[in-house]
Enzyme design. Structure first.
Site, PDB file in Angstrom:
ATOM      1  N   LYS B  54       0.837  -1.208   0.000  1.00  0.00           N
ATOM      2  CA  LYS B  54       0.000   0.000   0.000  1.00  0.00           C
ATOM      3  C   LYS B  54       0.870   1.256   0.000  1.00  0.00           C
ATOM      4  O   LYS B  54       0.558   2.245  -0.669  1.00  0.00           O
ATOM      5  CB  LYS B  54      -0.957  -0.012   1.197  1.00  0.00           C
ATOM      6  CG  LYS B  54      -2.065  -1.060   1.041  1.00  0.00           C
ATOM      7  CD  LYS B  54      -2.840  -1.328   2.335  1.00  0.00           C
ATOM      8  CE  LYS B  54      -3.797  -2.514   2.158  1.00  0.00           C
ATOM      9  NZ  LYS B  54      -4.435  -2.929   3.432  1.00  0.00           N
ATOM     10  N   GLN B  98      -3.669  -1.484   9.670  1.00  0.00           N
ATOM     11  CA  GLN B  98      -3.642  -2.810   9.060  1.00  0.00           C
ATOM     12  C   GLN B  98      -4.239  -3.819  10.040  1.00  0.00           C
ATOM     13  O   GLN B  98      -3.869  -3.869  11.198  1.00  0.00           O
ATOM     14  CB  GLN B  98      -2.198  -3.201   8.691  1.00  0.00           C
ATOM     15  CG  GLN B  98      -2.078  -4.532   7.966  1.00  0.00           C
ATOM     16  CD  GLN B  98      -2.752  -4.539   6.593  1.00  0.00           C
ATOM     17  OE1 GLN B  98      -2.728  -3.545   5.868  1.00  0.00           O
ATOM     18  NE2 GLN B  98      -3.379  -5.649   6.250  1.00  0.00           N
ATOM     19  N   ASP B 121     -10.053   3.962   4.986  1.00  0.00           N
ATOM     20  CA  ASP B 121     -10.229   2.520   4.821  1.00  0.00           C
ATOM     21  C   ASP B 121     -11.655   2.101   5.225  1.00  0.00           C
ATOM     22  O   ASP B 121     -12.021   0.930   5.111  1.00  0.00           O
ATOM     23  CB  ASP B 121      -9.191   1.783   5.681  1.00  0.00           C
ATOM     24  CG  ASP B 121      -8.943   0.350   5.225  1.00  0.00           C
ATOM     25  OD1 ASP B 121      -9.105   0.065   4.018  1.00  0.00           O
ATOM     26  OD2 ASP B 121      -8.593  -0.491   6.079  1.00  0.00           O
TER      27      ASP B 121
END
Lengths: 280, 280
Positions: B54, B98, B121
């Protein structure tokens, strides 16, 4: 009629009695009486009746109420300001915004102005997320009341196929999330659904939350299905064609006397929860 | 194989190129480069790889990255503190935690520490509520990516029956809400669902998000169904038995090269959205 009635009246009375005991105990212990603020915008007679009913029930349960009535032409900003003030007022433990609000108001913005800690009617996105993710938080009053009714009647939920008709943010969507959290397989249906009768026919549990009188037909049901009618339309009529559905269902809620009393009972219970949490 | 491949690679590249143009334009106009903070807890090699990927993609798109790496024994409080700091840091526009995080951490509490304005996200309950209620807000990256893929391939969603397999807070639940907002009839299924194959057989669109290799069998599908495989299991294997499913489906995503690139593309697009909104 072959179905057993799933009435909410007695169960709700029991819940309210327990909430009243807790309200009294809190007041004896701390001197603080739980306080539910109701906010009514405009002069819709049905909404005014609902608010008055909720205030009367609160009073009987030993819950104080603060009544805010705003004119029909109230703006979103004014309503948000009022709800923010109530959210910041330490004397108010729970806030109920009677909906629908007049069309010029951004209802979602108004709901979001309610502090989630005081959202005893379960209308904020935070409360919705808590219901969806199984986190602590307030439940939307009607969906939470429906779950209590199903539990009281020992309806098997885990593994059952629940079909929800309607997808409003305070009824269809949260009741689906609560059923999912209880391990039902959940289907959301709505006005754009193709062949609704065929989908309803696969349901073990049907929740009708469309707001259209006698919408759900008896011959859509699988024999033995559990039918929850969350509708409340003009003339005290639900969303289900009751007579026909009661011939096919195993359990069915009446209207009135089914979901309605559970909604108010859960609201009051959550108002006491909120007062306890804020007074601890 | 009779199905057409629904690949995300080219579409994702297009999205990233557009995001890169916007990042460049923002920087030229304001001097501010969009900045995505990545937070990695522990030393799981797969998670480290994802984060690095990413970051590399961000860099190529002209998005700066801030890398925070915390030890495996990090507590919930420490992680919440770190995410709060990033939320308050005006130089950071988007935050990616994450996941999964180590077991001792309350993942929901960590997610909620991310400012919804930086939740690129789409993991906070606020973002979930926005997706569920059709309000402005960030989408969960994989569900949002799946919707873009379906739209790009002109899959009819309104009135279609979409069956979601899996109900995680960042995948199954939000993708169901997005499909519902696009007027699909949506069924949530999961490990407690009775007779999953029979339900999948009624689906026009199936989203597999279980995290079990080759879980969805080809003979569960209705001929012509659209199959989205959001799984990504060890050995680059999805949740769908691809070879068998591709004989029955009309459209199917490959793994890798289907949903995966769309997830990253949506993340980067939303990071630029966030930077633009915060720099306005």
């Amino acid at each position: 009629m072959t179905a057993t009635l799933m009435t909410g009246t007695d169960l709700a009375a029991e819940m309210v009695a327990k909430a009243a005991d807790r309200a009294r105990a809190l007041q004896e212990r701390t001197g603080v009486q739980p306080c539910l603020a109701t906010v009514l915008v405009g002069d819709d007679p049905a909404s005014a009746t609902y608010v008055r009913m909720k205030q009367n029930r609160s009073k009987k349960a030993g819950i104080g109420s603060r009544s805010v009535v705003l004119p029909a032409e109230t703006t979103t900003e004014d309503l948000v300001a009022e709800l923010t003030k109530l959210s910041e007022d330490p004397a108010v433990h729970g806030i109920l915004l009677q909906h629908p609000v007049p069309a010029q108001i951004d209802e979602r913005a108004a709901f979001e102005a309610i502090d989630p800690a005081k959202d005893v009617d379960g209308v904020t996105t935070r409360s919705f997320g808590a219901m969806a993710f199984g986190e602590p938080g307030f439940r939307s009053a009607t969906p939470g009341g429906i779950m209590r009714l199903l539990e009281a009647y020992d309806v098997p939920i885990a593994g059952a196929h629940a079909v929800v008709i309607g997808r409003s943010p305070i009824l269809g969507k949260p009741v689906g999330m609560l059923l999912l959290a209880s391990n039902a397989t959940v289907t959301y249906t709505h006005s754009r659904t193709t062949d609704l009768p065929a989908i309803v026919r696969t349901a073990d549990i049907v929740v009708a939350a469309v707001g259209r009188a006698n919408f759900l037909q008896g011959d859509w049901l699988k024999p033995g299905a559990v039918v929850v009618d969350a509708g409340y339309n003009e003339g005290n009529v639900g969303d289900v064609d009751f007579a026909a559905a009661a011939e096919v269902a195993s359990l069915i809620t009446p209207v009135p006397g089914g979901v309605g009393p559970m909604t108010i009972a859960l609201l009051l219970e959550q108002a006491v929860d909120a007062a306890e949490a804020q007074t601890a």
